[in-house]
Scaffold this motif. Structure first.
Motif, short mmCIF file in Angstrom:
data_model
loop_
_atom_site.label_atom_id
_atom_site.label_comp_id
_atom_site.label_asym_id
_atom_site.label_seq_id
_atom_site.Cartn_x
_atom_site.Cartn_y
_atom_site.Cartn_z
N SER A 1 76.48 65.18 -21.55
CA SER A 1 76.42 65.56 -20.14
C SER A 1 75.00 65.93 -19.75
O SER A 1 74.37 66.77 -20.40
CB SER A 1 77.38 66.74 -19.89
N GLY A 2 74.53 65.30 -18.68
CA GLY A 2 73.19 65.63 -18.17
C GLY A 2 72.08 65.02 -19.01
O GLY A 2 70.96 65.53 -19.00
N VAL A 3 72.36 63.94 -19.72
CA VAL A 3 71.40 63.41 -20.70
C VAL A 3 71.01 61.95 -20.42
O VAL A 3 69.82 61.63 -20.32
CB VAL A 3 71.99 63.51 -22.13
N GLY B 1 68.39 64.25 -33.54
CA GLY B 1 68.63 62.80 -33.53
C GLY B 1 68.30 62.21 -32.17
O GLY B 1 68.13 62.93 -31.19
N ASN B 2 68.23 60.88 -32.15
CA ASN B 2 67.90 60.14 -30.93
C ASN B 2 69.13 59.31 -30.53
O ASN B 2 69.71 58.62 -31.38
CB ASN B 2 66.69 59.23 -31.27
N ILE B 3 69.50 59.36 -29.25
CA ILE B 3 70.69 58.63 -28.77
C ILE B 3 70.64 57.15 -29.17
O ILE B 3 71.66 56.55 -29.46
CB ILE B 3 70.78 58.71 -27.23
N PRO C 1 69.99 74.43 -21.55
CA PRO C 1 69.98 75.50 -20.55
C PRO C 1 69.45 76.79 -21.13
O PRO C 1 69.51 77.01 -22.34
CB PRO C 1 71.46 75.63 -20.18
N ASP D 1 70.40 66.70 -30.65
CA ASP D 1 69.39 66.61 -29.58
C ASP D 1 68.08 66.21 -30.24
O ASP D 1 67.94 66.27 -31.46
CB ASP D 1 69.24 67.97 -28.89
N GLN D 2 67.09 65.82 -29.39
CA GLN D 2 65.80 65.49 -29.99
C GLN D 2 64.82 66.66 -29.91
O GLN D 2 63.75 66.61 -30.53
CB GLN D 2 65.20 64.25 -29.34
N TYR E 1 61.29 68.49 -22.96
CA TYR E 1 62.37 69.41 -23.36
C TYR E 1 61.99 70.28 -24.56
O TYR E 1 62.74 71.18 -24.91
CB TYR E 1 63.68 68.64 -23.61
N GLY F 1 72.72 65.32 -26.94
CA GLY F 1 71.90 65.90 -25.88
C GLY F 1 72.41 67.30 -25.59
O GLY F 1 72.55 67.69 -24.44
N GLY G 1 71.02 70.06 -25.93
CA GLY G 1 70.02 71.04 -25.48
C GLY G 1 70.06 72.26 -26.38
O GLY G 1 70.03 72.15 -27.62
C1 LIG Z 1 69.27 68.39 -19.04
S1 LIG Z 1 69.35 68.66 -20.74
C2 LIG Z 1 71.11 68.77 -20.93
C3 LIG Z 1 71.53 69.78 -21.95
C4 LIG Z 1 73.04 70.01 -22.04
N1 LIG Z 1 73.75 68.78 -22.31
C5 LIG Z 1 73.55 70.65 -20.77
O1 LIG Z 1 74.25 69.99 -20.00
O2 LIG Z 1 73.29 71.82 -20.56
C6 LIG Z 1 69.02 67.04 -21.42
C7 LIG Z 1 68.90 67.04 -22.93
O3 LIG Z 1 68.90 65.68 -23.38
C8 LIG Z 1 68.04 65.58 -24.49
N2 LIG Z 1 67.62 64.18 -24.66
C9 LIG Z 1 66.98 63.39 -23.77
N3 LIG Z 1 66.78 62.16 -24.30
C10 LIG Z 1 67.31 62.17 -25.55
C11 LIG Z 1 67.38 61.20 -26.60
N4 LIG Z 1 66.89 59.97 -26.50
N5 LIG Z 1 68.00 61.57 -27.75
C12 LIG Z 1 68.50 62.82 -27.92
N6 LIG Z 1 68.43 63.78 -26.95
C13 LIG Z 1 67.85 63.46 -25.78
C14 LIG Z 1 66.90 66.51 -24.13
O4 LIG Z 1 66.15 66.90 -25.26
C15 LIG Z 1 67.62 67.66 -23.44
O5 LIG Z 1 67.90 68.71 -24.33
#
Ligand SMILES: C[S@@+](CC[C@H](N)C(=O)[O-])C[C@H]1O[C@@H](n2cnc3c(N)ncnc32)[C@H](O)[C@@H]1O
Length: 333
Positions: free
Chosen positions: A173-175, A155-157, A69, A129-130, A63, A107, A109
């Motif tokens: 959403s989507g994460v 940050g990290n989830i 997006p 987000d990371q 990412y 997350g 993005g």
């Molecule tokens: C598909 S994108 C979704 C972006 C946004 N939520 C959307 O729906 O348009 C997934 C996002 O999750 C983030 N992500 C994945 N693993 C993560 C983690 N452990 N901690 C923080 N962010 C994370 C990625 O960096 C990426 O930006």
């Protein structure tokens, strides 16, 4: 750079203790400093499990290249509002979230949803987000349009730099389906929500994602040709650059999992979360609701497992055209 609107919600990712701003850093009560660079506090620390950390790092790399997006053409608040109007989900969230609420999007993005929800300036909105390249795009928009109530944080989830029981609404959403342990991720997120607050979770659906899974195999065999069989790639209302980012996110992603409605309802039950609504709906609509006008924070019928299976089979032909993401909203009891 002033973080006064975000600081009440942030915490040290290592100790959970409060943070204060000290010049170009956030500082915990023991004096540990976290740098603020390009307007973004760097509060990311590693996941404790080595195996899980490997997946996290792989996703971070992905990412950092695929900033999702896509932001091309999103150059003003009115374009963001227009996008939300068209997609439905953003507008429904905006209508459901009270003007004084605190919102954490994990997350986020490139932060389009974070910035959109922050256009109501009485809300406090944090996007986490990371991926720094993604966050920088959100931060640039926020700065350009002077959204003082919006902050972006790295940050990290699994080591979330947010205070427990602090936010009214948490959106992710989507994460989680891109993490090594989506259920654990859910429980980490829930800790940050106040009692009576809402958690909004979007995940790939096990049934609705099947057509995309089949297309993925086909693209692999044909070397990525025949992309036009994907409905999103044929859309005339989406810029080519955004379509490329979408294609990479959907078809080249190194890690994803699929989830069913009943699985996530079990997560809710186990953690004292009351089901509120689903997009698409899972047990029927409430009075006055239409597919164009959903009331996300109003109590909806939950339906039963047999209904859920039928609904999800149907989703393969509806939301399955756009990647098969479904959303469940819950209220923390
Ligand atoms: C598909 S994108 C979704 C972006 C946004 N939520 C959307 O729906 O348009 C997934 C996002 O999750 C983030 N992500 C994945 N693993 C993560 C983690 N452990 N901690 C923080 N962010 C994370 C990625 O960096 C990426 O930006």
């Amino acid at each position: 750079m002033d973080f006064s609107s975000a600081i009440p919600y942030l915490a040290c990712p290592e100790t959970g203790s409060p943070l204060k701003q000290g010049g170009e850093s956030l500082v915990n009560e023991y004096g540990t400093k976290y740098e603020i660079k390009d307007g973004i506090p760097r509060l990311l620390i590693e996941t404790k499990s080595e195996e899980e950390e490997k997946v996290r790092q792989m996703m971070q790399k992905f990412y950092e290249t695929v900033t999702f997006p896509g932001y091309d053409g999103i150059d003003s608040p009115s374009v963001l509002m227009d996008k939300a109007q068209k997609s439905g989900f953003g507008r429904w969230l905006d209508e459901a979230i009270p003007p004084m609420a605190s919102v954490l999007e994990v997350g986020c993005g490139t932060g389009q949803m974070t910035n959109f929800l922050g256009l109501v300036n009485s809300r406090k909105v944090i996007g986490m987000d990371q991926s720094i390249p993604s966050l920088l795009l959100g931060e640039k928009f926020k700065e350009q349009f002077d959204l003082k109530n919006v902050s972006f944080v790295q940050g990290n989830i699994f080591t979330l730099p947010a205070k427990n029981n602090s936010v009214d609404v948490l959106i992710c959403s989507g994460v989680l389906h891109h993490t090594p342990d989506p259920y654990k991720g859910f429980t980490e997120l829930l800790k940050k929500v106040k009692t009576g607050g809402y958690i909004v979770i979007g995940l790939y659906n096990s049934y609705a994602r099947m057509p995309l899974g089949a297309r993925k195999c086909l693209f692999k065999c044909t070397g990525g040709t025949m992309r036009r069989i994907d409905a999103h790639m044929r859309r005339k209302d989406v810029d080519q650059s955004k379509k490329e980012i979408w294609f990479s996110d959907q078809y080249r992603n190194p890690h994803e999992s699929w989830h069913s409605v009943d699985e996530v309802l079990k997560w809710f039950e186990k953690n004292n979360v009351e089901f509120v609504s689903g997009v698409p709906d899972i047990g029927g609509r409430i009075e006055g609701e239409t597919p164009q006008n959903q009331k996300l924070f109003a109590d909806h019928p939950k339906g039963n497992s047999a209904q859920h299976i039928l609904k999800q089979i149907g989703w393969a032909f509806t939301i399955g055209r756009e990647g098969g993401l479904f959303v469940l909203v819950g209220k923390k009891k």
